[in-house]
Structure formats: structure tokens, C-alpha cells
Design an enzyme around this catalytic site. Structure first.
Site, PDB file in Angstrom:
ATOM      1  N   GLY A  33      35.359  43.012  38.000  1.00  0.00           N
ATOM      2  CA  GLY A  33      35.787  43.974  38.839  1.00  0.00           C
ATOM      3  C   GLY A  33      37.653  43.055  38.455  1.00  0.00           C
ATOM      4  O   GLY A  33      37.935  42.625  37.858  1.00  0.00           O
ATOM      5  N   SER A  34      39.008  44.252  38.759  1.00  0.00           N
ATOM      6  CA  SER A  34      40.033  44.110  38.458  1.00  0.00           C
ATOM      7  C   SER A  34      40.327  42.716  38.740  1.00  0.00           C
ATOM      8  O   SER A  34      41.410  42.030  38.145  1.00  0.00           O
ATOM      9  CB  SER A  34      40.937  45.260  38.231  1.00  0.00           C
ATOM     10  OG  SER A  34      40.400  45.532  39.829  1.00  0.00           O
ATOM     11  N   GLU A  36      39.141  40.281  39.560  1.00  0.00           N
ATOM     12  CA  GLU A  36      39.037  38.873  38.732  1.00  0.00           C
ATOM     13  C   GLU A  36      38.878  39.303  37.698  1.00  0.00           C
ATOM     14  O   GLU A  36      38.789  37.839  37.041  1.00  0.00           O
ATOM     15  CB  GLU A  36      37.404  38.689  39.046  1.00  0.00           C
ATOM     16  CG  GLU A  36      36.663  39.096  40.344  1.00  0.00           C
ATOM     17  CD  GLU A  36      36.596  40.429  41.162  1.00  0.00           C
ATOM     18  OE1 GLU A  36      37.469  40.425  41.935  1.00  0.00           O
ATOM     19  OE2 GLU A  36      36.756  40.931  40.582  1.00  0.00           O
ATOM     20  N   GLU A  55      26.378  44.121  43.164  1.00  0.00           N
ATOM     21  CA  GLU A  55      26.866  42.176  43.604  1.00  0.00           C
ATOM     22  C   GLU A  55      25.605  41.310  44.524  1.00  0.00           C
ATOM     23  O   GLU A  55      25.547  40.679  44.057  1.00  0.00           O
ATOM     24  CB  GLU A  55      27.815  42.589  44.878  1.00  0.00           C
ATOM     25  CG  GLU A  55      29.371  42.815  43.861  1.00  0.00           C
ATOM     26  CD  GLU A  55      29.620  44.171  43.684  1.00  0.00           C
ATOM     27  OE1 GLU A  55      28.658  44.932  43.945  1.00  0.00           O
ATOM     28  OE2 GLU A  55      31.290  44.526  43.296  1.00  0.00           O
ATOM     29  N   HIS A  78      33.556  40.832  43.859  1.00  0.00           N
ATOM     30  CA  HIS A  78      34.878  41.512  43.183  1.00  0.00           C
ATOM     31  C   HIS A  78      34.904  42.312  44.682  1.00  0.00           C
ATOM     32  O   HIS A  78      34.543  43.062  45.069  1.00  0.00           O
ATOM     33  CB  HIS A  78      34.004  43.517  43.315  1.00  0.00           C
ATOM     34  CG  HIS A  78      35.519  43.831  42.967  1.00  0.00           C
ATOM     35  ND1 HIS A  78      36.835  43.714  42.020  1.00  0.00           N
ATOM     36  CD2 HIS A  78      35.328  45.331  42.466  1.00  0.00           C
ATOM     37  CE1 HIS A  78      38.045  44.954  42.310  1.00  0.00           C
ATOM     38  NE2 HIS A  78      37.380  45.639  42.376  1.00  0.00           N
ATOM     39  N   HIS A 285       6.770  36.057  63.439  1.00  0.00           N
ATOM     40  CA  HIS A 285       7.053  37.413  63.177  1.00  0.00           C
ATOM     41  C   HIS A 285       6.592  38.047  64.563  1.00  0.00           C
ATOM     42  O   HIS A 285       7.354  39.515  64.225  1.00  0.00           O
ATOM     43  CB  HIS A 285       6.379  37.357  62.011  1.00  0.00           C
ATOM     44  CG  HIS A 285       6.989  38.706  61.205  1.00  0.00           C
ATOM     45  ND1 HIS A 285       6.208  39.342  59.964  1.00  0.00           N
ATOM     46  CD2 HIS A 285       7.769  39.739  61.627  1.00  0.00           C
ATOM     47  CE1 HIS A 285       6.563  40.217  60.060  1.00  0.00           C
ATOM     48  NE2 HIS A 285       8.363  40.620  60.517  1.00  0.00           N
ATOM     49  N   GLY A 404      13.264  37.351  54.489  1.00  0.00           N
ATOM     50  CA  GLY A 404      13.182  38.622  54.636  1.00  0.00           C
ATOM     51  C   GLY A 404      13.143  40.469  54.075  1.00  0.00           C
ATOM     52  O   GLY A 404      12.895  40.667  54.296  1.00  0.00           O
TER      53      GLY A 404
END
Length: 526
Positions: A33-34, A36, A55, A78, A285, A404
């Protein structure tokens, strides 16, 4: 403390790469990304940048890489949007105890007063509470120290992701050379509590072990096997454990505890001491009331995660590194117990069906796969068949998500393969699970990851249908998909099989190959 050896002023970028090199973190997982760009452009020699097309895929690849290497992994996202895309995977990494140093770009500091495009309004708040620590350094020259601290926090037990937001103009600013140091955090449980546990074990007539992911995290596999063999204690896997912590072909291996109180009470009834190693007490669960621990049983937990110890609703907890603690416990043992005359669990054979069942596919995979390979699994509707027909018998040999959340296993298998384990990584996936992170196949092809993706396609979210019983459930049929075609469109060799006669030859041929490849197995639900 050891300095880098340089006396000249470094830039922030040079200092950070010195830190990463010192800690062996030479693989960067990212989606460019710009904000980074100054970090990853013109990458220094000895580093590689592993691109993910989304991502969440980036974070899951880093998670798998960290789990396979047992070390920290570096992630670059980003700005706020990228962190938002990755939040499900960050949550999974937090539950997986994956030591990830997650960085994200921030807009230039002079622009931050005016709410610029592509900035994060509250960068350290966004990933909370699923990172152990988050910071946007107050000054550019503080960035290397923040990265150094982040690495140590990520690795200290219980390991987990951390987050550093870095304005894009910080990278070129001057700073002092980094301080390179080591931090360790292994400690055994309290000796007095350990002596009391040893007395309980010696007095117990019928002890049982329940093992969880913490055993494998702490490298306590051999110590756990030795403990079980000395006391001839059956070994159960804690509900929904994400790692294998005991050899599943061992005669003392009893099976997998279901995630409800009633079944746990039923399986553990008759034991007078329940020793839980590296697991919560317990993960549930669905509601099915029961008495835990069962009447007449004492329960003791040894765990490296103080949060799990504090959250247990019964029993006594000891907090400490599993391997160090079990080694110390060895000094208190009396004579070994007589060996049992029969194994605790017998595996059956798959029941016949018209076409290919998931049990049949998993039995074939077990017969053909290398014993030293890594298995990464995310096939919820086939989990019982994984347990029954694909026993894992080595430490660090199995990874699943502890959260999960779906979308972990496909890219995690890629990250594990890029750690160079020496054998093909086997990814066992459901068709629904695969679609959460299908872009990970592109990364496998781009970086020539040695992964065999096996997708068990039952045409929908069968696990959810199972929970509903006989009631019709909307939105669970996704049958008009060809995962093989999607893989081929990303450059991955793939085939689709539905004939049982083709199953074993196709898998045998796939195991003999190298690089990324995919077999889509059409499952006959009847």
C-alpha cells in the site's frame, strides 16, 4: 546488551531491518500500500516479501509461518482499511498464540492534523482487544525501539500478535543504531504446588490426562508422553484443540473430548484425578449440562497462560512452562504403574457409500502422506473423520484455528510451507472454508510453496446443517462452485474427482509432485 556495531546515525528503516535480521525475521508478509511504500521498496539483501492478495490472507500466512518455525513473523498491512480487512485473521492469531509483529502504515505526520485520505483515526484502538500491545510511536526515532519491544512482547508467553502503526515519513528519519538484545520468559510452576500435585498423582488410583495446544506450544510433547506412560494414564484431547499434543496412535490415546459438559462428564467419569495440560478448563461450543469435574474426581490444570488459569471455573491451576514443569515433576515420581493390556482406542474402517465419503478420502490421505509432513486442517463437517482416520504422531505436525473463524488453513498452509519444512504441507479444507481465503492459492503459486490442497467438497456448509438437525436451514448450499477451476485460474495445477476408483491414484500422483497443487474431492453425503 549488544549494539549493532555501527557508530554512525542510522535511518529508522535501516535500524528496523537490523532488528529484523538480528531476530531471524527475514520474511515479510504483506499487501502493498502507499503508506507502507518507503518500507518495502528496494528491499535489503537477504529479505523476501511474500505478497498476499488480501490482508486476512497475509496475516494467516504469517500465522502458519510462525507456528511452523516456532518463532516470530513480521506482517505489513495497509493503514486502517487493511487492518480492518485482517481483523478476523488477527483474532485467530490471538487465539492461536501466534507471535506476529503486525505493522500498518499511517499517513505522514504533517498531514495528520487534517484528517487526510488513507489514515487511521485511532490506529492502536482498531486491533484491540486481539493484540497483546499496540502503539503508534510519538516520534520517528522511537520506531525501532517500538519494533524491538513488540518482538519481545509477541514472543513472551503466552505468545500472540502485537501492533505498531508507523507514519510513512518516519522511515527516512535519522535515529541511533538499534540495541540488539534477547529476552526469555520460560519459568516452571511453583515448586510447592508441584510437590502437592506429585503427591496427588502418586496417590491417585486412576488418573487421566487432558492435553491441549499449550503442550505443543511449549515443546512438552516428550515430557507429556513420559508422564502418561509412567502412570499409565489415558490421554484425551481437550475440546477444540488447535494443535496435536500427544501421539494419536499411542495405546494410551483415548480420543477427543466433545465441547459440552455432559459428554466430558461421561468420558472422564471413574477417574479420581484429572490433570489438564496446556488447555482451558474447558472450551464449550454448545449447552448440554453436566457435572465437571465428575463426582469423586479432583482436577488440576498446568498451563502457561495466566488468563486460562484465572478463567477456569473449577479445580486448581498451576501457571508455568509445560515442559519445564513436567520435567520438574519427574523428580517426584515413584515406581511406574503396570502397563495396560489393551489400547484405549481402536480405529475402524470407513463405511461404504455410493461415491467418495470424507472418511474414505481421509483414510487414503493417511495411507499415502509422508509421516513427517505437516497437516493444516479446516474442514469442520469432516472433523470427526479427521480424528478417526488421520492420526497425528509428531510434535509440530498439525495446525488448525483456535478461534473457530474460517479462512485460516489455506493461507496458513502456504506460510508453513514457506518455512521450508522439507516435506509437502497437506492442507485439508472444506469447500466453504476455502472460499474465505481462496486468494491464498495465488500466493502459493507466486512463491512456489510446496502445498497439496485437498478440498472435500460436500456442496455447502454441512457442519451448520448438522447443528440444525432435521430443520431446514437457509443459505447453506453453495454447490455451484468448482474449486479446481478457481485454482487453475490462479496458476495452480488442479483436478476434480468423484469416482472412488480415481481417489487413490490421484492422491498418490499429487503427493509425488512438488509445488502448489490441488485435488478437489467431491463428497457423497449419502
Amino acid at each position: 546488551m549488544i549494539h549493532s556495531g555501527a557508530t554512525r546515525a542510522s535511518t529508522v528503516r535501516e535500524a528496523v531491518f537490523d532488528l529484523l535480521r538480528h531476530h531471524g525475521m527475514t520474511t515479510i508478509f504483506g499487501n502493498p500500500g502507499s503508506t507502507e511504500l518507503p518500507m518495502f521498496s528496494d528491499l535489503p539483501e537477504g529479505f523476501r516479501y511474500v505478497t498476499g492478495l488480501q490482508e486476512s490472507v497475509v496475516v494467516a500466512m504469517a500465522d502458519g509461518h510462525a507456528q511452523a518455525t516456532r518463532g516470530p513473523a513480521f506482517v505489513n498491512l495497509h493503514s486502517a482499511a487493511g487492518v480492518g480487512h485482517a481483523m478476523g485473521a488477527i483474532y485467530s492469531a490471538f487465539r492461536n498464540r501466534a507471535p506476529l509483529v503486525i505493522t500498518a502504515g499511517q499517513q505522514s505526520r504533517p498531514l495528520l492534523r487534517s484528517d487526510p485520505f488513507l489514515f487511521a483515526e485511532a490506529p492502536t484502538v482498531l486491533p484491540q482487544p486481539y493484540v497483546k500491545w499496540a502503539i503508534e510511536p510519538a516520534r520517528a526515532e522511537d520506531v525501532p525501539a517500538a519494533i524491538a519491544r513488540a518482538i519481545h512482547i509477541a514472543c513472551l508467553p503466552p505468545a500472540g500478535p502485537v501492533f505498531v502503526s508507523i507514519p510513512l515519513d518516519d522511515w527516512a528519519k535519522p535515529c541511533d543504531p538499534p540495541v540488539l538484545r534477547a529476552v526469555t520468559g520460560r519459568a516452571q510452576a511453583d515448586p510447592a504446588a508441584l510437590a502437592r500435585l506429585a503427591a496427588q498423582l502418586e496417590a491417585a488410583g486412576n488418573p487421566v490426562l487432558v492435553v491441549g495446544a499449550g503442550v505443543d506450544h511449549d515443546g512438552a510433547w516428550d515430557s507429556t508422553v513420559a508422564l502418561a506412560e509412567h502412570y499409565q494414564a489415558p490421554v484425551w484431547v481437550a475440546p477444540l484443540s488447535s494443535r496435536c499434543s500427544f501421539p494419536e496412535s499411542h495405546p494410551l490415546f483415548a480420543g477427543f473430548l466433545p465441547a459440552n459438559e455432559a459428554d466430558i462428564e461421561r468420558h472422564l467419569a471413574g477417574h479420581d484425578l484429572i490433570l489438564v495440560l496446556g488447555a482451558p478448563v474447558f472450551t464449550y461450543h454448545y449447552e448440554r449440562p453436566g457435572t465437571v469435574p465428575p463426582e469423586g474426581a479432583a482436577l488440576v490444570q498446568i498451563v502457561g497462560d495466566a488468563h486460562q488459569a484465572a478463567g477456569a471455573v473449577c479445580g486448581t491451576a498451576l501457571v508455568g512452562d509445560l515442559d519445564l514443569t513436567l520435567q520438574a515433576l519427574r523428580d517426584h515420581r515413584g515406581p511406574p504403574r503396570p502397563r495396560r493390556d489393551r489400547p484405549m482406542r481402536m480405529l475402524g474402517i470407513p463405511a461404504p457409500v455410493r461415491g467418495i465419503s470424507s472418511a474414505m478420502a481421509l483414510k487414503a490421505l493417511q495411507d499415502l502422506r509422508p509421516a513427517t509432513g505437516i497437516v493444516v486442517e479446516e474442514a469442520p463437517s469432516s472433523r470427526d473423520d479427521v480424528h478417526d482416520f488421520l492420526p497425528i504422531d509428531r510434535p509440530g505436525g498439525f495446525f488448525a484455528t483456535a478461534s473457530g473463524g474460517l479462512g485460516y488453513a489455506l493461507p496458513a498452509a502456504v506460510g508453513a510451507a514457506l518455512s521450508g519444512p522439507g516435506e509437502t504441507v497437506l492442507a485439508i479444507l472444506g469447500d466453504g472454508s476455502s472460499m474465505y481465503s481462496i486468494q491464498g492459492i495465488w500466493s502459493a503459486v507466486e512463491h512456489d510453496a510446496d502445498v497439496l490442497f485437498v478440498i472435500l467438497n460436500n456442496g455447502g456448509y454441512a457442519a451448520l446443517k448438522g447443528f440444525a438437525g432435521n430443520k431446514p436451514v437457509v443459505g447453506c448450499d453453495i454447490g455451484h462452485l468448482s474449486l479446481a477451476a478457481i485454482a487453475e485460474a490462479q496458476g495452480c495445477p488442479a483436478r476434480r474427482i468423484s469416482d472412488p476408483a480415481e481417489l487413490e491414484p490421484a492422491l498418490r500422483e499429487s503427493f509425488a509432485a512438488r509445488g502448489p497443487r490441488l485435488v478437489e474431492v467431491m463428497i457423497d453425503a449419502g
